[in-house]
Design an enzyme around this catalytic site. Structure first.
Site, mmCIF file in Angstrom:
data_model
loop_
_atom_site.group_PDB
_atom_site.id
_atom_site.type_symbol
_atom_site.label_atom_id
_atom_site.label_comp_id
_atom_site.label_asym_id
_atom_site.label_seq_id
_atom_site.Cartn_x
_atom_site.Cartn_y
_atom_site.Cartn_z
ATOM 1 N N LYS A 283 190.409 21.716 48.660
ATOM 2 C CA LYS A 283 190.721 22.404 49.908
ATOM 3 C C LYS A 283 191.908 21.733 50.590
ATOM 4 O O LYS A 283 192.145 20.543 50.378
ATOM 5 C CB LYS A 283 189.524 22.302 50.875
ATOM 6 C CG LYS A 283 188.306 23.122 50.496
ATOM 7 C CD LYS A 283 187.178 22.883 51.498
ATOM 8 C CE LYS A 283 185.926 23.655 51.122
ATOM 9 N NZ LYS A 283 186.088 25.115 51.212
ATOM 10 N N ARG A 357 177.184 28.817 45.450
ATOM 11 C CA ARG A 357 176.420 29.819 44.696
ATOM 12 C C ARG A 357 175.933 29.243 43.353
ATOM 13 O O ARG A 357 174.925 29.672 42.824
ATOM 14 C CB ARG A 357 177.264 31.085 44.514
ATOM 15 C CG ARG A 357 178.460 30.931 43.651
ATOM 16 C CD ARG A 357 179.469 32.058 43.833
ATOM 17 N NE ARG A 357 180.232 31.925 45.072
ATOM 18 C CZ ARG A 357 181.154 32.787 45.475
ATOM 19 N NH1 ARG A 357 181.426 33.858 44.761
ATOM 20 N NH2 ARG A 357 181.817 32.597 46.606
#
Ligand code: BES
Ligand code: MN
Ligand code: ZN
Length: 505
Positions: A283, A357
């Site tokens: 990120k 996820r």
């Protein structure tokens, strides 16, 4: 904060400040408001008549009481227009009054459930008003200070809240409600605390240890799986994400039995990324610090389990928190990698920053071992959900209309509002992989939904709801009863959902 319930007349109660809520446009001071007005020599009437205090929503004013025979002051707080009033505004108003008290260095306040006739305006019983007031006050004055060492003497704290009422059976209802609200607020504080705690002070191991402290004295069975045990089970998705970090992953299992052994449990699953750097798909540094809050779903589940056991709810509940860091170490997982998950299905990694996820896939598969009546997962899953709904709303998706409605009702009751996004056929196409069963990232469009579509593959045929809390888990600005930073969102919603839960045959 100490929360007390005392029998007596509100106007006679001696404390540092009495809180008096007031509707906008109301000029008559009936009942308790009239008594308090006489106590301060008509000071409240003058405040209102002069227009200095209009009762606008969250407006506050202070009126002093001469002499030493009674309370020191009255804190007036606006409830806004009666027509627009609701439970959420009631919580917010008492939070604002409590913050005003704290600003004045007041340590103890008292409230009346009848004062200002807020309950009558909502047409709800004393217990409901009590819960809203206790939540508003306690949650509104939360602060996270363990890492401040300078000028600690300047930290102001409200220490005591007394609810004063003079008659049964209201008192009995108030006592029960105050106790329940205190339990729930304590769980929210716990969640906010661990979310605020930086990642160097809260690794997966430390998170599991914290859970150990919490449940040692509670009626909850705690099991923590280590890496070896997860390997033996085949939790390769969770372990795959964890490979980039030197900190070992943990799988936290909490079992609470409040109903018969044969009753199918509700399983709560919370994303527990103690830090999400994005991994190899790292990120940008801007706001990366916020990713210490990527275990907010896990915090909500642990907090909810705490409250459920303290409330002694008559339902079986299991909490599952897969916990790991997502870092770009030398052994880190890479785009293109394929994992065989606990469910047996294979996952192709296209973006290592869509790690939530992947670990939830194994946790949802594990949930299936309980043959649950329902599965609810809570996760700071996607930035896309924040883009779609903003900072204040939970994204909700699921496979069971009845369960969705139950969760929606709990969301509305608690003010932790959720909005359903569609989980239609077309989205399921988007998570199919060319080389494996499913892929973990599916392009920019509908990002919150494709994430949910991916999760749905691992929830089996059990009624399942997914809550994406990426927006409300961490707030950039204060809300009336949620100071900026970690909100503890999800705790109150999950607990309310379980309080409302009726086993469906
Ligand atoms: N933890 C983040 C989601 C997030 C973003 C939470 C901002 C709170 C605030 C999650 O792991 C993530 O990075 N998701 C990616 C998914 C994408 C790579 C498909 C995202 O939303 O950008
Ligand atoms: Mn991520
Ligand atoms: Zn994440």
């Amino acid at each position: 904060m100490k929360i007390l319930v005392k029998k007596g007349k509100f106007a006679d109660f001696k404390t540092e400040a009495l809180v008096l809520p007031h509707f906008e446009g109301e000029t008559k001071l009936h009942g308790i408001a009239g008594e308090l007005d006489r106590l301060c020599g008509g000071g409240i009437r003058e405040m209102v008549k002069s227009g200095d205090f209009e009762g606008r929503l969250y407006q506050t004013a202070v009126v002093y009481i001469p002499g030493t025979g009674s309370a020191r002051r009255i804190i007036l707080v606006g409830l806004g227009k009666k027509k627009e009033f609701n439970r959420e505004k009631l919580r917010g108003a008492f939070a604002k009054a409590a913050q005003r008290a704290r600003d004045l260095k007041v340590k103890a306040i008292a409230v009346s459930v009848e004062a200002g006739e807020a309950g009558a305006a909502l047409d709800v019983a004393e217990g409901v008003v009590t819960e809203a007031i206790v939540e508003g006050v306690t949650l509104g004055v939360y602060q996270f200070t363990p890492f401040k060492t300078l000028e600690r003497e300047n930290i102001r704290e409200l220490r005591e809240l007394t609810i004063v009422a003079d008659r049964e059976p209201a008192l009995k209802a108030i006592r029960t409600a105050a106790r329940n609200a205190e339990i729930i607020a304590r769980a929210v504080y716990f969640a906010r605390d661990i979310v605020s705690t930086p990642a160097n002070e809260l690794t997966p191991t430390m998170l599991a240890r914290k859970a150990g402290e919490v449940f040692r004295k509670r009626n909850v069975r705690l099991k923590v799986l280590d890496v070896k045990q997860m390997q033996a089970l085949g939790m390769n998705a969770l372990l795959g994400v964890a490979r980039g970090s030197d900190e070992p992953a943990r799988f936290i299992i909490m079992e609470y039995q409040g109903a018969g052994k044969a009753d199918k449990p509700v399983v709560l699953v919370g994303k527990g990324l103690t830090f999400d750097s994005g991994g190899i798909c790292i990120k940008p540094p801007d706001k990366m610090d916020q990713m210490k809050s990527d275990m907010s779903g896990g915090a909500a589940v642990i907090g909810a389990m705490m409250a459920v056991s303290d409330l002694g709810l008559p339902v079986n509940v299991v909490g599952l928190v897969p916990a790991t860091e997502n870092l770009p170490g030398g052994r880190a997982y890479k785009p293109g990698d394929i994992f065989k998950s606990l469910s047996g299905r294979t996952i192709e990694v296209l973006n290592t920053d869509a790690e939530g996820r992947i670990i939830l896939a194994d946790a949802l598969a594990y949930a299936g071992r309980y043959k649950p009546a329902a599965i609810v997962d809570v996760a700071t899953l996607t930035g896309a959900c924040v883009v779609a709904l903003g900072e204040h709303v939970i994204g909700m998706m699921g496979t069971d209309e009845k369960l969705i409605n139950l969760v929606r009702t709990a969301a509305d009751t608690t003010g932790e509002r959720a909005w359903e996004l569609p989980l239609w056929e077309e989205y399921h196409e988007l998570v199919k992989s060319d080389v494996a069963d499913f892929k973990n990232a599916a392009g920019r469009g509908g990002g919150a939904i494709t994430a949910a579509a991916f999760l749905s593959k691992f929830a089996g045929d059990y009624p399942w709801v997914h809550l994406d809390i990426a927006g409300p888990a961490w707030l950039e600005k204060d809300l009336p009863y949620i100071p900026k930073g970690a909100s503890g969102v999800g705790v109150r919603l999950l607990v309310q959902f379980l309080r409302d839960w009726k086993m469906t045959p």
